[in-house]
Design an enzyme around this catalytic site. Structure first.
Site, PDB file in Angstrom:
ATOM      1  N   GLY A   1       4.859   1.323   0.130  1.00  0.00           N
ATOM      2  CA  GLY A   1       5.755   0.966  -0.966  1.00  0.00           C
ATOM      3  C   GLY A   1       5.717  -0.511  -1.285  1.00  0.00           C
TER       4      GLY A   1
ATOM      5  N   GLY B   1      -9.523   9.589 -11.129  1.00  0.00           N
ATOM      6  CA  GLY B   1     -10.231   8.536 -11.844  1.00  0.00           C
ATOM      7  C   GLY B   1      -9.346   7.356 -12.195  1.00  0.00           C
TER       8      GLY B   1
ATOM      9  N   GLY C   1       0.816  -1.201   0.000  1.00  0.00           N
ATOM     10  CA  GLY C   1       0.000   0.000   0.000  1.00  0.00           C
ATOM     11  C   GLY C   1       0.852   1.254   0.000  1.00  0.00           C
TER      12      GLY C   1
ATOM     13  N   ASP D   1      -0.766  -1.065 -11.739  1.00  0.00           N
ATOM     14  CA  ASP D   1      -0.422  -1.210 -13.157  1.00  0.00           C
ATOM     15  C   ASP D   1       0.701  -0.254 -13.552  1.00  0.00           C
ATOM     16  OD1 ASP D   1      -2.401  -3.163 -13.505  1.00  0.00           O
ATOM     17  OD2 ASP D   1      -3.931  -1.643 -13.871  1.00  0.00           O
TER      18      ASP D   1
END
Length: 316
Positions: free
Chosen positions: A231, A295, A228, A260
């Site tokens: 790192g 977003g 998270g 991603d």
């Protein structure tokens, strides 16, 4: 530089919007939605493109939503090869509650695959990949795809001496960690790691110990576990490292795309011949940059390079 092929078996058209407040009952009037091509491997390829690199996205698509997805990718000049499947490509939607800033994410299951589609996909991937290439299998598996698909893919790629990076979750991840498949990299997040370990991994050393066990059992040559906002941890037979990120909490807008972006930056560095430790830092900087965008947006090269010096790399 090694060629990079990303694989997305269950892509999506990602819609993101906002409402003044999310409450049950009345119709909620949304802002004009933003549509982005989505799915693990697609977002990895997009991140690589945004960082100034190049890859090819292997995408399983079907129906009108699949056609829209390909148009969105073409508009971003992301190179792709499409594999046709029966059924309609899925959609997902992320809705932000304007009163709290909290984001709600709704994800559809995707079309159901059969055995013939699985076999055809493996042959098509093997034909699309380059010798000595880097292959990224990222994202969820569609219904009907066998749990051992990563293992089957690893065996198929061995004939071309390719390195496989696997970033999956759920039942396929559980199946992979119970065997000695040995892909080049296996990545997961802290929630998935704790589920597999069946215990909390509170400290970095706890995470590294769990990853070390996976490496020792031959599950993967390199294991990366994202912790998270703390790192990511990288473990292989040569050592254990952690790279932490320094992002002002006030700048965090959305966690969508951080993983991603990490994978894209990491794989681009590896493809260029950089060390795995440097790739870990690049991935961490990219994930840090991604959480500051709204977003479903990903990282960009300028932010990544600005954040790279603030990433703290240490041995565990």
């Amino acid at each position: 530089m090694a060629d990079i092929l990303t694989i997305t078996l269950n892509p999506t058209v990602d819609l993101s919007t906002q409402v003044p407040e999310i409450i049950a009952g009345p119709k909620l009037r949304c802002e004009t939605p933003v549509a982005d091509p989505g799915g693990g491997g697609i977002n990895v390829a997009r991140a690589i493109k945004f960082l100034g690199g190049q890859s090819t996205a292997f995408i399983a698509t079907g129906g009108e939503t699949g056609a829209r997805l390909l148009r969105l990718l073409a508009a971003e000049h992301v190179r792709f090869t499409a594999f046709s499947v029966t059924g309609d490509t899925r959609q997902s939607i992320a809705v932000t509650d304007g009163s709290t800033g909290e984001q709600y994410r709704f994800v559809m299951p995707g079309p159901v695959w059969n055995a013939a589609m699985v076999g055809d996909a493996l042959h098509a991937i093997e034909a699309a990949v380059s010798e000595d290439g880097l292959v990224v299998l990222s994202g969820s598996q569609p219904p009907g795809v066998p749990l051992d698909f990563p293992a089957r893919l690893h065996r198929a790629l061995a004939r071309k001496n390719c390195r496989l990076f696997v970033d999956t979750s759920g039942a396929p991840l559980h199946a992979l960690t119970k065997s000695a498949v040995g892909p080049f990299v296996l990545r997961m997040d802290d929630v998935e790691a704790e589920d597999l370990a069946d215990r909390p991994l509170l400290k970095r050393a706890d995470t590294a110990d769990f990853a070390s066990d996976l490496v020792a059992r031959g599950v993967a040559q390199n294991v990366i576990i994202a912790r998270g906002s703390d790192g990511s941890t990288l473990v292989n037979k040569d050592g254990r490292w952690h790279c932490s990120r320094a992002v002002d909490p006030a700048r965090v807008v959305s966690a969508v795309g951080a993983g991603d972006s990490f994978v894209g930056a990491f794989c681009m560095a590896v493809a260029r011949g950089e060390s795995l430790v440097h790739a870990l830092s690049m991935g961490t900087a990219a994930a840090s940059a991604a959480v500051t965008t709204a977003g479903t947006q990903l990282c960009n090269a300028e932010d990544v390079m600005a954040m790279l010096p603030d990433c703290d790399l240490s041995e565990i």
